[in-house]
Design a protein around this motif. Sequence first.
Motif, mmCIF file in Angstrom:
data_model
loop_
_atom_site.group_PDB
_atom_site.id
_atom_site.type_symbol
_atom_site.label_atom_id
_atom_site.label_comp_id
_atom_site.label_asym_id
_atom_site.label_seq_id
_atom_site.Cartn_x
_atom_site.Cartn_y
_atom_site.Cartn_z
ATOM 1 N N ARG A 1 25.294 29.224 27.704
ATOM 2 C CA ARG A 1 26.175 29.933 28.646
ATOM 3 C C ARG A 1 25.978 31.427 28.480
ATOM 4 N NH1 ARG A 1 31.014 28.465 27.151
ATOM 5 N NH2 ARG A 1 32.008 30.314 26.381
ATOM 6 N N ASP B 1 27.197 35.400 29.870
ATOM 7 C CA ASP B 1 28.262 36.207 30.477
ATOM 8 C C ASP B 1 27.766 37.623 30.667
ATOM 9 O OD1 ASP B 1 31.140 34.730 30.133
ATOM 10 O OD2 ASP B 1 29.797 34.219 28.470
ATOM 11 N N ARG C 1 27.833 41.514 30.400
ATOM 12 C CA ARG C 1 28.392 42.398 29.374
ATOM 13 C C ARG C 1 29.135 43.544 30.068
ATOM 14 N NH1 ARG C 1 25.573 46.750 25.497
ATOM 15 N NH2 ARG C 1 27.248 46.881 23.963
ATOM 16 N N SER D 1 32.250 33.514 38.652
ATOM 17 C CA SER D 1 32.467 34.902 38.234
ATOM 18 C C SER D 1 31.162 35.479 37.667
ATOM 19 C CB SER D 1 33.616 34.947 37.220
ATOM 20 O OG SER D 1 33.914 36.279 36.862
ATOM 21 N N ASP D 2 31.202 36.062 36.469
ATOM 22 C CA ASP D 2 29.977 36.658 35.907
ATOM 23 C C ASP D 2 29.393 35.788 34.796
ATOM 24 O OD1 ASP D 2 31.923 37.044 34.021
ATOM 25 O OD2 ASP D 2 31.256 39.050 33.458
ATOM 26 N N GLU D 3 29.629 34.491 34.865
ATOM 27 C CA GLU D 3 29.076 33.598 33.851
ATOM 28 C C GLU D 3 28.271 32.477 34.487
ATOM 29 O OE1 GLU D 3 32.669 31.755 32.017
ATOM 30 O OE2 GLU D 3 31.817 29.868 32.763
ATOM 31 N N SER E 1 26.364 28.618 33.130
ATOM 32 C CA SER E 1 26.009 27.671 32.062
ATOM 33 C C SER E 1 24.795 26.861 32.497
ATOM 34 C CB SER E 1 27.166 26.698 31.798
ATOM 35 O OG SER E 1 28.311 27.381 31.333
ATOM 36 N N PHE F 1 23.638 41.036 29.285
ATOM 37 C CA PHE F 1 24.289 39.715 29.291
ATOM 38 C C PHE F 1 24.312 39.192 27.871
ATOM 39 C CE2 PHE F 1 22.513 40.392 33.447
ATOM 40 C CZ PHE F 1 23.493 39.912 34.315
ATOM 41 N N ARG G 1 34.896 24.568 32.350
ATOM 42 C CA ARG G 1 34.499 25.783 33.057
ATOM 43 C C ARG G 1 35.037 25.780 34.480
ATOM 44 N NH1 ARG G 1 35.421 28.362 30.035
ATOM 45 N NH2 ARG G 1 34.711 30.108 31.262
#
Lengths: 269, 269, 269, 269
Positions: D27, D29, D31, D75-77, D79, D127, D147
């Motif tokens: 996963r 995300d 930064r 969003s900003d993630e 997996s 990230f 998630r």
Amino acid sequence: MAKSKFEYVRGFEADDALLPNCWIVVRLDGRNFHRFAEQHEFKKPNDDRALHLMTKCAQTVMQELEDIAIAYGQSDEYSFVFKKKSKWFKRRASKFMTHVVSQFASSYVFYWKDYFKDQQLLYPPGFDGRIVLYPSDQNLKDYLSWRQADCHINNLYNTVFWMLVQRSGLTPVQAQDRLQGTLAGDKNEILFSEFNINYNNEPLMYRKGTVLIWQKVNEVITKKIKLPKETEEKEVEVTRTRTKVVPLHCDIIGDQFWEEYPEILAEDS
Amino acid sequence: MAKSKFEYVRGFEADDALLPNCWIVVRLDGRNFHRFAEQHEFKKPNDDRALHLMTKCAQTVMQELEDIAIAYGQSDEYSFVFKKKSKWFKRRASKFMTHVVSQFASSYVFYWKDYFKDQQLLYPPGFDGRIVLYPSDQNLKDYLSWRQADCHINNLYNTVFWMLVQRSGLTPVQAQDRLQGTLAGDKNEILFSEFNINYNNEPLMYRKGTVLIWQKVNEVITKKIKLPKETEEKEVEVTRTRTKVVPLHCDIIGDQFWEEYPEILAEDS
Amino acid sequence: MAKSKFEYVRGFEADDALLPNCWIVVRLDGRNFHRFAEQHEFKKPNDDRALHLMTKCAQTVMQELEDIAIAYGQSDEYSFVFKKKSKWFKRRASKFMTHVVSQFASSYVFYWKDYFKDQQLLYPPGFDGRIVLYPSDQNLKDYLSWRQADCHINNLYNTVFWMLVQRSGLTPVQAQDRLQGTLAGDKNEILFSEFNINYNNEPLMYRKGTVLIWQKVNEVITKKIKLPKETEEKEVEVTRTRTKVVPLHCDIIGDQFWEEYPEILAEDS
Amino acid sequence: MAKSKFEYVRGFEADDALLPNCWIVVRLDGRNFHRFAEQHEFKKPNDDRALHLMTKCAQTVMQELEDIAIAYGQSDEYSFVFKKKSKWFKRRASKFMTHVVSQFASSYVFYWKDYFKDQQLLYPPGFDGRIVLYPSDQNLKDYLSWRQADCHINNLYNTVFWMLVQRSGLTPVQAQDRLQGTLAGDKNEILFSEFNINYNNEPLMYRKGTVLIWQKVNEVITKKIKLPKETEEKEVEVTRTRTKVVPLHCDIIGDQFWEEYPEILAEDS
């Protein structure tokens, strides 16, 4: 002598928590047991005293520690399978390994005389251990099958080897040469034609190793009770159900064993 | 019963090789030794038999295993420090941990009767172990200082606690209440004013624990030899230098110890 | 849609905190950069645009992330050394690795046009990374020496190889055959006698790679200020000291570099 | 400049092979994407350009790397789920993590202008990534459910929050206070009664996030072919089946998704 000044060193200990939802297997082996067996005059190829002592130690481990679902042993090794869902000691790998081998090792010396009688224990033996995770039930069954197949292969070899040495008078090197490149069928044939031994009649404990499982056992115990309105105690027999670690010497490679004891792999066990 | 079909399970074993060029510390602790001490009537606050047995086991570990530079023990715990450069068992963590605890545990039962005489061992004890790496010499010295400071703090507490219980007749709870919030100075004062005990005169083994190091020792042994031209054997005394594990009860927090024994931390030791 | 029912899955994440008091090295390499270099017409054996872009990305990484003491790059690889005492993200290995490679990769695309001008970037490149711990300063210096020695060996080879191909018209296979089994001296000799090239006069950046360190730099900037009692602003030159990432192309194998910049290895840096 | 003298440092690299037969989830995300979103004027609560760019990057990752069975983003993630049986790079954790985040990060900059048009990218974003193993299919499904439940909870909150700020003119602090302690039902009610919004009619991409799976897709392409005996090329339409990464915005918490796409979890997929 401030303790706090030094306590930062605790931060160097790594977290060794094992992945959840996997079977945890701890396998131990005797250290230098070839030499140990010679020095303590173990009978070849199998010494009942040594095998029974190993099993006694493994039973002690299962009873003293938590969450062991099944154990399997052969020769100088024993594997302990902790439940997938076990949260014992937060699943820290070092705890599982060290508790198993230390309990086994102390039990080995403690119970030695019960099995070896007049044969003195010359020095305290060592054991090494390792830990392996198996994510699926099939992986775990394959692990146990691997160990039992190993038991079979070694025991067949050892049985022929020691017959050649003990009965035919070959030197170990000659026996080794003789067996070089032989298949299982060849070894069975040597046993049968030269020593009149049907390998399949050899004791199951030698051929299959030892499986330890938890079983409900009915025990009949004698209790003294005093009934109301009576003045004297009376002896009565009471049946009590207990869960005990029971040794089996059966095939665990096929499906039958797992069908017979479905509770071993049951998620909520 | 093909072994190969199952052998894939070996691939699930993780490589647990420890980072090179770090001190490797294995610390073990007795499992449930509070209960064990009570059941075996350990003298409080310190039982010489138990402490000497622990040290005997630790010496056995140092002699049987490889590359242990120093060990430190107190109460029911012992720490073993393997050399930075050790390549024993390819530095596999599980090997270090399990060999240490299993050798210690089997030795504990094996040597029990040499120290506890008629006091029967009731059951085989367990030990747990953990492994920690220390990259620098200072980190290692701080680790050992941490354990020795812990020894001091616990022993001072226990000495006063048991005086209050054994001599002043307080219950354990009362003794605990009395000591709640007291500093080291307060405890020294209680010992001195109420029990006429100067804590600094208490045995070093209790206050400092036990340090095990390798020392060259000169042994005088008697040998029978037959000189040329003589017909009879003669007894002669021969001095032999051996490297032995020697127990010390000294401060290892200050610099003096490390200056006196520089070889312990020496890179090529 | 209760979140809590599923949140147990967080417990499967392993703690990957790195051992304290060790140098943390993250090294990244371009993925399939042989192909990438061809497709983007990199000059052989060294492409200044590509090398400068790599260094620009590495500088960005050092400025954006924390606790990087020094970096070293050559060809399509860069190593970043985090301070021994760094507590960035609790020393979680995954954080170090992923922050380094993602920042580097996004910078590579972002700054591409500043170095490659009209040469279009055809697709987004990938990088792989790894993390290694070094307990002692000597280990770290040896790591960096290993990479610089690798730079030298590869660059000497590539310099001769491409001369043979570009100037002597050999096919790559012929050039490879010609160099098979040659030592450094042989390669220097070929360069000198056949191409009149003194390898030691080749650019330092090619032979030594690039070292990035933090340096205090004096910058002269122009500020507008208004003095008291005056009505108009005046331009004045102000010297400001800033800490910047500075590229060097020097030997880091010998002691001289480390004596000149002792702050890099300083414990409290 | 002997390379060999330094090569011992390679031995410090740890083996980080992941346990076989487990789902591997990486996963990532963004930064500091809160700041990044503000600086690049992301529309609140959802910016289609940003969401589509994330998905474009994730598709690139799935196409460039190997063995990714499914991906899920919000969003900003994002997996990425690698197959249980994957042997890519010998299952080395660092390889999985760094390849994913570096490919994602370089793609983010590379494809930025396709989605953000005139909105300039101000700096290269970072990230972070992590890796988690899931032994069973149920564990994996629960991870993805976790998630998606997170997406729902955050999106419902953000939808109301930004309505209160953008339409009702509340300050962020006032909006936060208003929502303190509200349940899902309360938030739905605010949306409906105050803003005439039925949350269930909000775009699926916002409410469910994005699922990426491999799908066989029929493409009709136009080919120029020259038939035998004819002199001119003819245009013909050809239907070609390709496997592509396809985005879905559907529920993956219930069973329906997994029943519809059984191949995702299939052992031999």
